[in-house]
Design a protein around this motif. Structure first.
Motif, PDB file in Angstrom:
ATOM      1  N   LYS A  77       0.829  -1.121  -0.084  1.00  0.00           N
ATOM      2  CA  LYS A  77      -0.175   0.000  -0.091  1.00  0.00           C
ATOM      3  C   LYS A  77       1.019   1.423  -0.088  1.00  0.00           C
ATOM      4  N   THR A  78       0.325   2.307  -0.406  1.00  0.00           N
ATOM      5  CA  THR A  78       0.863   3.744  -0.627  1.00  0.00           C
ATOM      6  C   THR A  78      -0.395   4.778  -0.298  1.00  0.00           C
ATOM      7  N   LEU A  79      -0.327   5.791  -0.467  1.00  0.00           N
ATOM      8  CA  LEU A  79      -1.206   6.881  -0.099  1.00  0.00           C
ATOM      9  C   LEU A  79      -2.453   6.564  -0.857  1.00  0.00           C
ATOM     10  N   LEU A  80      -2.174   6.064  -2.191  1.00  0.00           N
ATOM     11  CA  LEU A  80      -3.222   6.296  -3.389  1.00  0.00           C
ATOM     12  C   LEU A  80      -3.529   4.644  -3.561  1.00  0.00           C
ATOM     13  N   ARG A  82      -4.043   0.318  -2.390  1.00  0.00           N
ATOM     14  CA  ARG A  82      -3.780  -1.019  -1.800  1.00  0.00           C
ATOM     15  C   ARG A  82      -4.034  -2.313  -2.442  1.00  0.00           C
ATOM     16  N   LEU A  83      -3.110  -3.036  -2.341  1.00  0.00           N
ATOM     17  CA  LEU A  83      -3.093  -4.264  -2.951  1.00  0.00           C
ATOM     18  C   LEU A  83      -2.918  -5.492  -1.901  1.00  0.00           C
ATOM     19  N   ASP A  84      -4.270  -6.191  -1.704  1.00  0.00           N
ATOM     20  CA  ASP A  84      -3.868  -7.444  -0.957  1.00  0.00           C
ATOM     21  C   ASP A  84      -3.967  -8.626  -1.676  1.00  0.00           C
ATOM     22  N   PHE A  85      -2.768  -9.384  -1.208  1.00  0.00           N
ATOM     23  CA  PHE A  85      -2.610 -10.599  -1.979  1.00  0.00           C
ATOM     24  C   PHE A  85      -2.867 -11.899  -0.843  1.00  0.00           C
ATOM     25  N   VAL A 102      -6.424 -11.679  -5.004  1.00  0.00           N
ATOM     26  CA  VAL A 102      -6.015 -10.226  -5.111  1.00  0.00           C
ATOM     27  C   VAL A 102      -7.138  -9.045  -5.181  1.00  0.00           C
ATOM     28  N   THR A 103      -7.053  -8.171  -4.023  1.00  0.00           N
ATOM     29  CA  THR A 103      -7.873  -7.345  -3.807  1.00  0.00           C
ATOM     30  C   THR A 103      -7.291  -5.968  -4.110  1.00  0.00           C
ATOM     31  N   PHE A 104      -8.025  -5.088  -5.039  1.00  0.00           N
ATOM     32  CA  PHE A 104      -7.481  -3.762  -5.379  1.00  0.00           C
ATOM     33  C   PHE A 104      -8.355  -2.679  -4.533  1.00  0.00           C
ATOM     34  N   SER A 105      -7.736  -1.614  -3.879  1.00  0.00           N
ATOM     35  CA  SER A 105      -8.556  -0.800  -3.180  1.00  0.00           C
ATOM     36  C   SER A 105      -7.826   0.548  -3.365  1.00  0.00           C
ATOM     37  N   GLY A 106      -8.409   1.683  -2.820  1.00  0.00           N
ATOM     38  CA  GLY A 106      -7.908   3.058  -2.773  1.00  0.00           C
ATOM     39  C   GLY A 106      -8.041   4.053  -4.124  1.00  0.00           C
ATOM     40  N   LEU A 107      -7.582   5.128  -3.999  1.00  0.00           N
ATOM     41  CA  LEU A 107      -7.891   6.004  -5.161  1.00  0.00           C
ATOM     42  C   LEU A 107      -7.316   5.688  -6.398  1.00  0.00           C
ATOM     43  N   LEU A 108      -6.407   4.840  -6.658  1.00  0.00           N
ATOM     44  CA  LEU A 108      -6.069   4.271  -7.660  1.00  0.00           C
ATOM     45  C   LEU A 108      -6.445   3.081  -8.176  1.00  0.00           C
ATOM     46  N   LYS A 109      -7.485   2.547  -7.547  1.00  0.00           N
ATOM     47  CA  LYS A 109      -8.080   1.182  -7.804  1.00  0.00           C
ATOM     48  C   LYS A 109      -8.618   1.183  -9.118  1.00  0.00           C
ATOM     49  N   PRO A 110      -9.447   2.071  -9.833  1.00  0.00           N
ATOM     50  CA  PRO A 110      -9.792   1.806 -11.107  1.00  0.00           C
ATOM     51  C   PRO A 110      -8.415   1.784 -12.111  1.00  0.00           C
ATOM     52  N   LEU A 111      -7.599   2.768 -12.054  1.00  0.00           N
ATOM     53  CA  LEU A 111      -6.338   2.592 -12.796  1.00  0.00           C
ATOM     54  C   LEU A 111      -5.553   1.261 -12.485  1.00  0.00           C
ATOM     55  N   SER A 113      -6.670  -1.473 -11.516  1.00  0.00           N
ATOM     56  CA  SER A 113      -7.492  -2.778 -11.893  1.00  0.00           C
ATOM     57  C   SER A 113      -7.273  -2.836 -13.309  1.00  0.00           C
ATOM     58  N   ARG A 114      -7.164  -1.741 -14.004  1.00  0.00           N
ATOM     59  CA  ARG A 114      -7.273  -1.834 -15.521  1.00  0.00           C
ATOM     60  C   ARG A 114      -6.032  -2.221 -15.846  1.00  0.00           C
ATOM     61  N   LEU A 115      -4.865  -1.668 -15.254  1.00  0.00           N
ATOM     62  CA  LEU A 115      -3.658  -1.963 -15.650  1.00  0.00           C
ATOM     63  C   LEU A 115      -2.842  -3.281 -15.542  1.00  0.00           C
ATOM     64  N   LEU A 116      -3.216  -3.765 -14.018  1.00  0.00           N
ATOM     65  CA  LEU A 116      -2.777  -4.927 -13.496  1.00  0.00           C
ATOM     66  C   LEU A 116      -3.553  -6.206 -13.574  1.00  0.00           C
ATOM     67  N   GLY A 117      -4.872  -5.853 -13.842  1.00  0.00           N
ATOM     68  CA  GLY A 117      -6.032  -6.733 -13.613  1.00  0.00           C
ATOM     69  C   GLY A 117      -5.642  -8.058 -14.747  1.00  0.00           C
ATOM     70  N   PRO A 118      -5.497  -7.613 -15.796  1.00  0.00           N
ATOM     71  CA  PRO A 118      -5.319  -8.635 -16.846  1.00  0.00           C
ATOM     72  C   PRO A 118      -3.991  -9.350 -16.928  1.00  0.00           C
ATOM     73  N   GLN A 119      -3.032  -8.919 -16.283  1.00  0.00           N
ATOM     74  CA  GLN A 119      -1.701  -9.469 -16.040  1.00  0.00           C
ATOM     75  C   GLN A 119      -1.996 -10.520 -14.757  1.00  0.00           C
ATOM     76  N   ILE A 120      -2.639 -10.142 -13.696  1.00  0.00           N
ATOM     77  CA  ILE A 120      -3.002 -10.835 -12.607  1.00  0.00           C
ATOM     78  C   ILE A 120      -3.780 -11.896 -13.128  1.00  0.00           C
ATOM     79  N   GLU A 121      -5.040 -11.749 -13.799  1.00  0.00           N
ATOM     80  CA  GLU A 121      -5.776 -12.919 -14.168  1.00  0.00           C
ATOM     81  C   GLU A 121      -5.210 -13.999 -14.959  1.00  0.00           C
ATOM     82  N   LYS A 122      -4.336 -13.529 -15.906  1.00  0.00           N
ATOM     83  CA  LYS A 122      -3.588 -14.289 -16.712  1.00  0.00           C
ATOM     84  C   LYS A 122      -2.634 -15.178 -15.847  1.00  0.00           C
TER      85      LYS A 122
END
Length: 143
Positions: A77-80, A82-85, A102-111, A113-122
């Motif tokens: 996590k940072t100020l913007l 949080r990723l929980d594995f 893997v759970t995404f949260s925080g202000l940057l969650k939408p970004l 999720s879009r950037l890292l989500g497909p890589q994590i899904e795969k």
């Protein structure tokens, strides 16, 4: 895509799988999305360290949940953001169900999720297959 969850079944005992988890410096052996990881003093509740993904910059990591041979959560996590594995081991009739979430949260969650989500899904199914193979070989060699 705020949560990504994958699971696999293995005949290896939970203690064998957890030994692999405890070898933090070698997470890259079974997780292709991890280049390097370290925790001080090791895989215990409250341990702090860092994780370097295979693509991206090193992020801080802390163990925020822990139950020996059952589960642990590594949180970055940072100020913007949080990723929980989460890593969970559930006994079944004929082995162990390994679940990684893997759970995404925080202000940057939408970004993120879009950037890292497909890589994590795969990557999660590959990670689980490699963890299972390593655990089953270790179990067979120790049996």
């Amino acid at each position: 895509m705020d949560i990504i969850e994958k699971q696999i079944h293995t005949t290896a005992p939970a203690a064998v799988i957890f030994k692999i988890y405890e070898d933090v410096a070698n997470w890259h052996r079974w997780d292709p999305d991890t280049k390097a990881a370290q925790l001080n003093p090791g895989l215990v509740l409250g341990a702090k360290g860092s994780l370097t993904p295979s693509k991206g910059k090193t992020v801080p990591m802390e163990i925020t949940a822990f139950a020996l041979n059952r589960r642990f959560t590594a949180t970055s996590k940072t100020l913007l953001f949080r990723l929980d594995f989460e890593h969970e081991l559930t006994p079944t009739e004929n082995g162990i169900l390994i679940l990684h979430r893997v759970t995404f949260s925080g202000l940057l969650k939408p970004l993120l999720s879009r950037l890292l989500g497909p890589q994590i899904e795969k990557g999660l199914p590959v990670t689980l297959q490699q963890l299972k193979a390593l655990a089953e070989v270790a179990h067979t060699n120790n049996a």
